[in-house]
Structures are given as structure tokens and as C-alpha cells.
Design an enzyme around this catalytic site. Structure first.
Site, PDB file in Angstrom:
ATOM      1  N   LYS A   1      44.198  32.178  65.560  1.00  0.00           N
ATOM      2  CA  LYS A   1      45.368  32.825  64.965  1.00  0.00           C
ATOM      3  C   LYS A   1      46.026  31.819  64.027  1.00  0.00           C
ATOM      4  O   LYS A   1      45.722  30.614  64.082  1.00  0.00           O
ATOM      5  CB  LYS A   1      46.350  33.276  66.048  1.00  0.00           C
ATOM      6  CG  LYS A   1      46.875  32.146  66.930  1.00  0.00           C
ATOM      7  CD  LYS A   1      47.782  32.680  68.027  1.00  0.00           C
ATOM      8  CE  LYS A   1      48.276  31.550  68.934  1.00  0.00           C
ATOM      9  NZ  LYS A   1      49.152  32.070  70.013  1.00  0.00           N
TER      10      LYS A   1
ATOM     11  N   ASP B   1      44.182  23.688  69.190  1.00  0.00           N
ATOM     12  CA  ASP B   1      44.448  24.413  70.442  1.00  0.00           C
ATOM     13  C   ASP B   1      43.182  25.056  71.002  1.00  0.00           C
ATOM     14  O   ASP B   1      42.944  26.253  70.854  1.00  0.00           O
ATOM     15  CB  ASP B   1      45.533  25.468  70.251  1.00  0.00           C
ATOM     16  CG  ASP B   1      46.117  25.918  71.598  1.00  0.00           C
ATOM     17  OD1 ASP B   1      45.478  25.655  72.639  1.00  0.00           O
ATOM     18  OD2 ASP B   1      47.198  26.521  71.604  1.00  0.00           O
TER      19      ASP B   1
END
Length: 207
Positions: A133, A150
Site C-alpha cells: 500500500k 514493512d
């Protein structure tokens, strides 16, 4: 120095090394049970085997008082911030079409994002990010291009087993099969397609 982000699996801090004065990002993950601990250790394992200009650089990790700390390259902003400010930077309203210059820049950004995923998916075994994202796409402080970050939900794609925990990822970017626990590298491509729609002003995730 300060907290710069937080999520379901931990908090990221901007820190300065006492001796060399270099700036790093340190992710602190609290584990209250073996399940949370295994997620944190899996992120460390994934980061430690990745070595590419397309992935945030991993330096070190350690345990301390029911926490795992992960030391990484510091990135000054996320791609999510760039998406929000893009129209202002190019001096147009959201209802106005892109000019050629903006369109070219967006095409170059998408090309690099595809190369980022290509690196992960061509590893042996392939790595599925599972939470791709805009806020997990990072811009380094030295203004070099885009890196993926991440990897808390990342996992290997095993040839004979595609079953995983269902519903992992961020709503709006998770591929439909992800809600049934069937993740493959194609799931990352779906997430990237949703980002591309935002990049080219074809879809507003926040409406």
C-alpha cells in the site's frame, strides 16, 4: 529522536546513533504471546535475506523486555504522502487531466514499483509482501527513488502450499482471494494495480 509511525504490529522511531550520529529507523514490536513473537521474527528473517536497492536496508535486531527491535535504513517520507500532495505539486485540480510531464513521472514511478515486486517475486522461494500500500512504499532521506518497507506480513510462497491466514493486509488493497487465505505473488500484483489507479487519478481510496 521521535516516533514516526505506528501500526498493528509495532511503532517505528527515528533515532540517532550516539557514536556515528547517523540516523536510522528502529521498529519496536511488542510480543505478548508466541504468535506475535513469531510474526516479529518472521519479519527479521525476511529482511535479513533481502539485499536490493528496491527494499529498505536491514542492519540489526535485538530482544529487550518482551520487545523485538529492528534497526533499518531511515526513509523520510512515504509514497502515501506523495499521492496526497501530487495534484498540488503539479498545480492542478483533481478534476483536471494530467499534462504530459506528470503522466511521464507517474509512468516512471509505476515502472520502479514493478521492478520492486519483480525482485521479491523472482527470489527462491518467491516472497509475497501481502501488505502493499502507499504507506509501505518508502522514500529514502537521500532522495534516491522508491523502496518497499514493512515486511511484517510478508511470507514465502511455497510451491505446494498456498494456504495462509485469511484477511491479512489492508482493506482496499487486499486481493479477493486473500480473504480466503489463498495468497500468491499475484496478490501483490492486485495491490499494485490498486495503487496504480490512485497514481493515475482513476480511483480515490478515501471517497
Amino acid at each position: 529522536i521521535s516516533a514516526i509511525g505506528s501500526g498493528g504490529f509495532g511503532t517505528v522511531f527515528k533515532v540517532e546513533h550516539r557514536l556515528n550520529k547517523r540516523i536510522y529507523a528502529v521498529k519496536r514490536v511488542r510480543y505478548e504471546d508466541e504468535k506475535n513473537k513469531s510474526f516479529a521474527l518472521r519479519e527479521v528473517k525476511t529482511l535479513s535475506k533481502l539485499c536490493s536497492i528496491f527494499v529498505v536496508k536491514y542492519y540489526h535486531s535485538w530482544h529487550e523486555c518482551n520487545h523485538i527491535y529492528i534497526q533499518m535504513e531511515f526513509c523520510s517520507q512515504t509514497f502515501g504522502t506523495i499521492l496526497k500532495d501530487k495534484n498540488q505539486v503539479f498545480g492542478r485540480q483533481s478534476s483536471e487531466p494530467m499534462n504530459r510531464y506528470e503522466y511521464y513521472i507517474c509512468c516512471e514511478i509505476l515502472r520502479v514499483l514493478l521492478e520492486c515486486l519483480q525482485y521479491l517475486h523472482e527470489l527462491t522461494p518467491p516472497v509475497i509482501h501481502r501488505d502493499l500500500k502507499p504507506n509501505n512504499i518508502l522514500i529514502p532521506s537521500n532522495n534516491s527513488f522508491i523502496k518497499l518497507g514493512d515486511f511484517g506480513l510478508a511470507t514465502d510462497q511455497e510451491r505446494n502450499d498456498m494456504s495462509h491466514t485469511p484477511g491479512v493486509g489492508t482493506p482496499g488493497y487486499v486481493a479477493p482471494e486473500g480473504f480466503h487465505g489463498k495468497y500468491t505473488i499475484i496478490s501483490d500484483i492486485y495491490s499494485l494495480a490498486m495503487i496504480a489507479l490512485q497514481l493515475f487519478d482513476l480511483y480515490d481510496m478515501y471517497v
